[in-house]
Motif scaffolding. Structure first.
Motif, PDB file in Angstrom:
ATOM      1  N   THR A  67       0.811  -1.219   0.000  1.00  0.00           N
ATOM      2  CA  THR A  67       0.000   0.000   0.000  1.00  0.00           C
ATOM      3  C   THR A  67       0.844   1.270   0.000  1.00  0.00           C
ATOM      4  O   THR A  67       0.317   2.363   0.208  1.00  0.00           O
ATOM      5  N   ALA A  68       2.127   1.145  -0.260  1.00  0.00           N
ATOM      6  CA  ALA A  68       3.046   2.279  -0.103  1.00  0.00           C
ATOM      7  C   ALA A  68       2.648   3.486  -0.951  1.00  0.00           C
ATOM      8  O   ALA A  68       2.917   4.626  -0.578  1.00  0.00           O
ATOM      9  N   GLY A  69       2.004   3.257  -2.088  1.00  0.00           N
ATOM     10  CA  GLY A  69       1.653   4.361  -2.968  1.00  0.00           C
ATOM     11  C   GLY A  69       0.317   5.011  -2.674  1.00  0.00           C
ATOM     12  O   GLY A  69      -0.093   5.943  -3.380  1.00  0.00           O
ATOM     13  N   VAL A  70      -0.386   4.558  -1.642  1.00  0.00           N
ATOM     14  CA  VAL A  70      -1.712   5.094  -1.321  1.00  0.00           C
ATOM     15  C   VAL A  70      -1.548   6.217  -0.291  1.00  0.00           C
ATOM     16  O   VAL A  70      -0.970   6.003   0.783  1.00  0.00           O
ATOM     17  N   PRO A  71      -2.058   7.412  -0.583  1.00  0.00           N
ATOM     18  CA  PRO A  71      -1.801   8.553   0.320  1.00  0.00           C
ATOM     19  C   PRO A  71      -2.320   8.375   1.739  1.00  0.00           C
ATOM     20  O   PRO A  71      -1.637   8.746   2.704  1.00  0.00           O
ATOM     21  N   THR A  72      -3.535   7.841   1.891  1.00  0.00           N
ATOM     22  CA  THR A  72      -4.138   7.702   3.222  1.00  0.00           C
ATOM     23  C   THR A  72      -4.218   6.230   3.580  1.00  0.00           C
ATOM     24  O   THR A  72      -4.874   5.441   2.885  1.00  0.00           O
ATOM     25  N   ARG A  73      -3.556   5.870   4.681  1.00  0.00           N
ATOM     26  CA  ARG A  73      -3.568   4.468   5.124  1.00  0.00           C
ATOM     27  C   ARG A  73      -4.051   4.404   6.569  1.00  0.00           C
ATOM     28  O   ARG A  73      -3.574   5.147   7.427  1.00  0.00           O
ATOM     29  N   VAL A  74      -5.011   3.516   6.799  1.00  0.00           N
ATOM     30  CA  VAL A  74      -5.606   3.352   8.119  1.00  0.00           C
ATOM     31  C   VAL A  74      -5.563   1.872   8.489  1.00  0.00           C
ATOM     32  O   VAL A  74      -5.933   1.009   7.694  1.00  0.00           O
ATOM     33  N   VAL A  75      -5.113   1.578   9.692  1.00  0.00           N
ATOM     34  CA  VAL A  75      -5.083   0.218  10.233  1.00  0.00           C
ATOM     35  C   VAL A  75      -6.035   0.172  11.414  1.00  0.00           C
ATOM     36  O   VAL A  75      -5.987   1.041  12.290  1.00  0.00           O
ATOM     37  N   ASN A  76      -6.927  -0.815  11.445  1.00  0.00           N
ATOM     38  CA  ASN A  76      -7.778  -0.925  12.638  1.00  0.00           C
ATOM     39  C   ASN A  76      -7.123  -1.861  13.650  1.00  0.00           C
ATOM     40  O   ASN A  76      -6.258  -2.676  13.312  1.00  0.00           O
ATOM     41  N   ALA A  77      -7.508  -1.718  14.900  1.00  0.00           N
ATOM     42  CA  ALA A  77      -6.895  -2.500  15.974  1.00  0.00           C
ATOM     43  C   ALA A  77      -7.910  -2.700  17.089  1.00  0.00           C
ATOM     44  O   ALA A  77      -8.711  -1.817  17.387  1.00  0.00           O
ATOM     45  N   ILE A 112       0.747   6.515   9.424  1.00  0.00           N
ATOM     46  CA  ILE A 112      -0.405   5.627   9.276  1.00  0.00           C
ATOM     47  C   ILE A 112      -1.319   5.797  10.480  1.00  0.00           C
ATOM     48  O   ILE A 112      -0.872   5.721  11.633  1.00  0.00           O
ATOM     49  N   ALA A 113      -2.598   6.030  10.215  1.00  0.00           N
ATOM     50  CA  ALA A 113      -3.568   6.219  11.294  1.00  0.00           C
ATOM     51  C   ALA A 113      -4.038   4.867  11.819  1.00  0.00           C
ATOM     52  O   ALA A 113      -4.100   3.881  11.077  1.00  0.00           O
ATOM     53  N   VAL A 114      -4.370   4.836  13.110  1.00  0.00           N
ATOM     54  CA  VAL A 114      -4.905   3.622  13.725  1.00  0.00           C
ATOM     55  C   VAL A 114      -6.326   3.906  14.203  1.00  0.00           C
ATOM     56  O   VAL A 114      -6.556   4.862  14.938  1.00  0.00           O
ATOM     57  N   SER A 115      -7.256   3.067  13.765  1.00  0.00           N
ATOM     58  CA  SER A 115      -8.651   3.154  14.195  1.00  0.00           C
ATOM     59  C   SER A 115      -8.879   2.087  15.257  1.00  0.00           C
ATOM     60  O   SER A 115      -8.983   0.902  14.950  1.00  0.00           O
ATOM     61  N   VAL A 116      -8.920   2.502  16.509  1.00  0.00           N
ATOM     62  CA  VAL A 116      -9.044   1.559  17.621  1.00  0.00           C
ATOM     63  C   VAL A 116     -10.522   1.259  17.874  1.00  0.00           C
ATOM     64  O   VAL A 116     -11.335   2.178  18.000  1.00  0.00           O
ATOM     65  N   GLU A 117     -10.841  -0.016  17.945  1.00  0.00           N
ATOM     66  CA  GLU A 117     -12.203  -0.452  18.206  1.00  0.00           C
ATOM     67  C   GLU A 117     -12.320  -0.882  19.664  1.00  0.00           C
ATOM     68  O   GLU A 117     -11.696  -1.849  20.081  1.00  0.00           O
ATOM     69  N   THR A 118     -13.087  -0.125  20.422  1.00  0.00           N
ATOM     70  CA  THR A 118     -13.254  -0.398  21.842  1.00  0.00           C
ATOM     71  C   THR A 118     -14.640   0.069  22.281  1.00  0.00           C
ATOM     72  O   THR A 118     -15.153   1.046  21.742  1.00  0.00           O
ATOM     73  N   LEU A 173     -10.815   7.775   6.684  1.00  0.00           N
ATOM     74  CA  LEU A 173     -10.659   7.337   5.302  1.00  0.00           C
ATOM     75  C   LEU A 173     -11.254   8.299   4.285  1.00  0.00           C
ATOM     76  O   LEU A 173     -10.819   8.355   3.135  1.00  0.00           O
ATOM     77  N   GLY A 174     -12.296   9.045   4.669  1.00  0.00           N
ATOM     78  CA  GLY A 174     -12.984   9.911   3.732  1.00  0.00           C
ATOM     79  C   GLY A 174     -14.208   9.242   3.133  1.00  0.00           C
ATOM     80  O   GLY A 174     -14.587   8.134   3.516  1.00  0.00           O
ATOM     81  N   THR A 175     -14.819   9.913   2.182  1.00  0.00           N
ATOM     82  CA  THR A 175     -16.115   9.485   1.651  1.00  0.00           C
ATOM     83  C   THR A 175     -16.040   8.803   0.291  1.00  0.00           C
ATOM     84  O   THR A 175     -17.043   8.290  -0.198  1.00  0.00           O
ATOM     85  N   GLN A 176     -14.883   8.786  -0.318  1.00  0.00           N
ATOM     86  CA  GLN A 176     -14.740   8.181  -1.638  1.00  0.00           C
ATOM     87  C   GLN A 176     -14.504   6.668  -1.521  1.00  0.00           C
ATOM     88  O   GLN A 176     -14.225   6.156  -0.438  1.00  0.00           O
ATOM     89  N   PRO A 177     -14.627   5.922  -2.630  1.00  0.00           N
ATOM     90  CA  PRO A 177     -14.312   4.490  -2.582  1.00  0.00           C
ATOM     91  C   PRO A 177     -12.912   4.250  -2.024  1.00  0.00           C
ATOM     92  O   PRO A 177     -12.000   5.060  -2.243  1.00  0.00           O
TER      93      PRO A 177
END
Length: 223
Positions: free
Chosen positions: A43-53, A69-75, A92-96
């Motif tokens: 995913t190195a070429g993708v501007p916005t990267r999000v990892v959930n945890a 890289i942003a982390v979306s924590v589920e709690t 992530l935004g609203t686009q696909p």
């Protein structure tokens, strides 16, 4: 092509047994680096990267602390793939977006490039990257989908979903459950004739179970 990607890394990794007793599955090493890093390299070429945890989230956060890289924590509860994707939409935004599972290793062309080349947003709400069962290393059981005319996806068949897709996220808002699988969204799209797939030409290994580590390392060495 999408400018954001969601990497799923929140699961408990129960099939890994003792290997995930003290660490999350995405941080298990394969060929000398964590599974999460294998996925991030794609995913190195993708501007916005999000990892959930969720499970052992603090370890995922620490692993990514020196990155953008942003982390979306589920709690307090884990939200499954659909709920997790919806929870991360503010990041992530609203686009696909691309989504990518982190418990697989690839041999061949970049899967996101394959998706981008086949993406047709005028007729697709989701495009799933699938691989013939014969080239799905470490896969137990049958396939997930059949590829119909023009790439339309149908349940059953000898194609395995690889965990990579492009998906529109608008319809997530209308799903009532808090925690739910992306299958709920796909079923809606399939009913409307908007669920599609494309075939991956390389090899792919499921590393959701301990045996998959050795199989993945053998696959990566066989180039």
């Amino acid at each position: 092509m999408p400018d954001a990607v969601m990497l799923f890394a929140a699961g408990f990794g129960t099939r890994m047994g003792a290997l995930t007793a003290e660490r999350p599955k995405p941080l298990i090493a394969v060929a000398g680096r964590p599974l999460l890093d294998h996925a991030l390299a794609l995913t190195a070429g993708v501007p916005t990267r999000v990892v959930n945890a969720h499970y052992r989230a603090e370890q995922v956060i620490a692993h990514l602390k020196d990155t953008n890289i942003a982390v979306s924590v589920e709690t307090p509860e884990i939200l499954d793939t659909g709920g997790g994707l919806r929870h991360a939409l503010p990041l992530l935004g609203t686009q696909p977006v691309y989504t990518l599972n982190t418990d697989a290793v690839w041999s061949g062309p970049n899967p996101l490039d394959r998706l981008a080349a086949a993406w047709q947003p005028d007729r697709m709400d989701a495009l799933l990257l699938c691989i013939p069962l014969a080239r799905a290393v470490g896969r137990s059981g049958g396939g997930d989908f059949a590829l119909g005319p023009g790439g339309a996806l149908m349940r059953g068949g000898d194609f395995v979903y690889t965990g990579a897709q492009i998906v529109k996220t608008d319809a997530l808002a209308g799903i009532g459950e808090k925690a739910f699988s992306l299958n709920v969204l796909w079923n809606q799209m399939a009913q409307e004739g908007r669920l599609f797939g494309t075939a991956y030409p390389g090899r792919w290994c499921d590393v959701g179970h301990p045996e998959g580590i050795t199989l993945a390392e053998e696959m990566l060495a066989d180039v």
